[in-house]
Design a protein around this motif. Structure first.
Motif, PDB file in Angstrom:
ATOM      1  N   ARG A  99       1.870 -37.223  42.251  1.00  0.00           N
ATOM      2  CA  ARG A  99       1.807 -36.552  43.555  1.00  0.00           C
ATOM      3  C   ARG A  99       0.405 -36.657  44.147  1.00  0.00           C
ATOM      4  N   MET A 120       8.136 -41.117  41.364  1.00  0.00           N
ATOM      5  CA  MET A 120       8.191 -39.648  41.363  1.00  0.00           C
ATOM      6  C   MET A 120       9.626 -39.178  41.216  1.00  0.00           C
ATOM      7  N   ILE A 121      10.555 -39.832  41.870  1.00  0.00           N
ATOM      8  CA  ILE A 121      11.959 -39.432  41.778  1.00  0.00           C
ATOM      9  C   ILE A 121      12.443 -39.589  40.340  1.00  0.00           C
ATOM     10  N   GLU A 164      10.903 -36.869  38.171  1.00  0.00           N
ATOM     11  CA  GLU A 164      11.530 -35.568  38.476  1.00  0.00           C
ATOM     12  C   GLU A 164      12.904 -35.462  37.832  1.00  0.00           C
ATOM     13  N   SER A 186       6.873 -43.321  45.407  1.00  0.00           N
ATOM     14  CA  SER A 186       7.925 -42.313  45.640  1.00  0.00           C
ATOM     15  C   SER A 186       9.058 -42.472  44.642  1.00  0.00           C
TER      16      SER A 186
END
Lengths: 279, 150
Positions: free
Chosen positions: A8, A144-145, A148, A141
């Motif tokens: 992030r 990050m997905i 997560e 991104s």
């Protein structure tokens, strides 16, 4: 794979540097490009993302950015995305490391409809380098997905309120469970509790109290019976419902008496309904 | 000289903005955008995450209306000037006469946001709100005010 917090922070820093580059003017364009290139070279995550695509590619960036033609420079983007990424990276490196050119010089070598030099620099940065920025942004991104989703599937937090039955839970797989729910004891306990509180109810006629008392005793009798009669239970339930309605809606009197609350009456009605459905 | 106009938000007070980088539209709560308590200079696009000064995110409709209003004001001033000139020249009853055809203004429409299909989000960092088109698990959404991913 970096952890989520690092990703992030990386995303925010990269987007800030990218935006500075795309918003450059004549005074700061070279500094912004230099900082951007230094950041992507020195950051392990971004350089790994790029190297995965371009390390094995041999492609002259001047085939994509036609700058030595003697005429206006032109853009000639290749169909292959990897070739395009390689060209953008090498063009960026060329501008930063060369002593004979800079961002303004390169921007002005292309033909633009806008005469304002700052607008030309921004249009140049947008056309020449934004695809590379978008690629890196999207890769971060997606990373990050993935992180997560991995973190979510590793642990499940479930919050339960009141539980009147059995709860089985696990992170993945199947649960086969057979549960037999016995309402009898709950109905008997609630009926007994409410029966003892009836004498504490004020502002309700004695006839109404006697009627609901008969209904409650009828319910208890049927629940204890080995062969409960559905019609008698239904009749008693209707009587209890009518009592609750008359007292609360018509007379606006509270059902609360002693330790009994409105919720106890509603729970009793609900459990009798469930019991009738099992017959 | 100042020209002002209002933009009506949707039923929840959200107004549409447009990213100057990717052209995507998103909505911000009008009260939060105009709040004096938490001023800001830049916005982040919630889709591509890039940032620029907040005026760059005004939608094309808003810019068109501002341009139309400015144009109409200029036409009005020119018409007044030519009108005075005509009266002055024609009053003297000399050899020169002047006529003019008033310049036409352009039509402007009221800006009103409709309720659309975006999903509402609240940023856990700055607690401000936005509405974006969101596909769970397939894209990241960035807070337009502080830039963190939501």
């Amino acid at each position: 794979m970096s952890n989520l917090t690092e990703l992030r922070k990386l995303s925010l820093e990269f987007r800030r540097l990218s935006s500075n580059l795309l918003n450059s003017n004549i005074d700061n364009a070279d500094v912004n490009l230099s900082r951007f290139l230094k950041y992507i070279n020195e950051n392990n995550t971004i350089s790994a993302i790029l190297n995965e695509r371009i390390s094995d590619i041999d492609y002259d960036f001047k085939q994509c950015f036609l700058i030595d033609t003697g005429d206006w420079a032109e853009f000639n983007f290749p169909d292959d995305e990897n070739l395009h990424l390689k060209a953008q990276y090498d063009y960026m490196t060329f501008i930063v490391t060369s002593e004979e050119t800079n961002v303004r010089h390169q921007a002005m070598s292309y033909s633009w409809s806008d005469r304002n030099i700052n607008n030309q620099i921004q249009k140049f940065a947008d056309k020449a380098f934004k695809p590379l920025i978008d690629f890196i942004n999207d890769q971060i991104s997606m990373e990050m997905i993935v992180v997560e989703d991995t973190a979510k599937s590793a642990s499940i937090v479930q919050h339960f309120g009141d539980n009147y039955g059995t709860i089985n839970t696990q992170g993945s797989g199947e649960i086969n469970s057979q549960n037999t729910v016995n309402l009898n004891s709950d109905i008997l306990k609630l009926s007994e509790k409410i029966l003892t509180s009836l004498s504490d109810m004020t502002d309700v006629s004695e006839d109404a109290i006697e009627d609901v008392k008969d209904d409650l005793e009828s319910v208890a009798e049927q629940v204890k019976s080995p062969i409960p009669k559905k019609s008698r239970l239904q009749k008693a339930l209707n009587g209890i419902r009518k009592f609750v309605f008359d007292v609360t809606n018509k007379a606006a009197i509270t059902l609360v008496a002693g330790a009994v609350t409105n919720a106890d009456w509603n729970n009793l009605i609900e459990q009798i309904e469930q019991f009738i459905q099992t017959l | 000289m100042e020209i002002s106009f209002t933009i009506q938000g949707d039923s929840e007070g959200y107004v549409t903005f447009e990213c100057p980088f990717c052209g995507s539209e998103f909505k911000l709560q009008a009260g939060e955008y105009q709040s004096d308590d938490e001023p800001f200079e830049d916005l982040f696009c919630p889709y591509c995450g890039l940032t620029k000064e907040k005026n760059a995110f005004l939608s094309s409709e808003v810019i068109e209306k501002a341009q139309a209003l400015a144009y109409n004001y200029a036409m009005e001033e020119l018409n007044k000037a030519f009108g005075k000139m005509t009266k002055s020249i024609n009053r003297s009853k000399g050899l020169i006469k002047m006529t003019y055809k008033p310049l036409k203004k352009v039509a402007t429409k009221e800006l009103k946001d409709k309720d659309t299909a975006e999903t509402e989000f609240e940023c856990s960092c700055c607690n401000r709100h936005m509405k974006v088109l969101y596909c769970a698990g397939a894209s990241k959404v960035f807070c337009p005010y502080c830039g963190v991913d939501i």
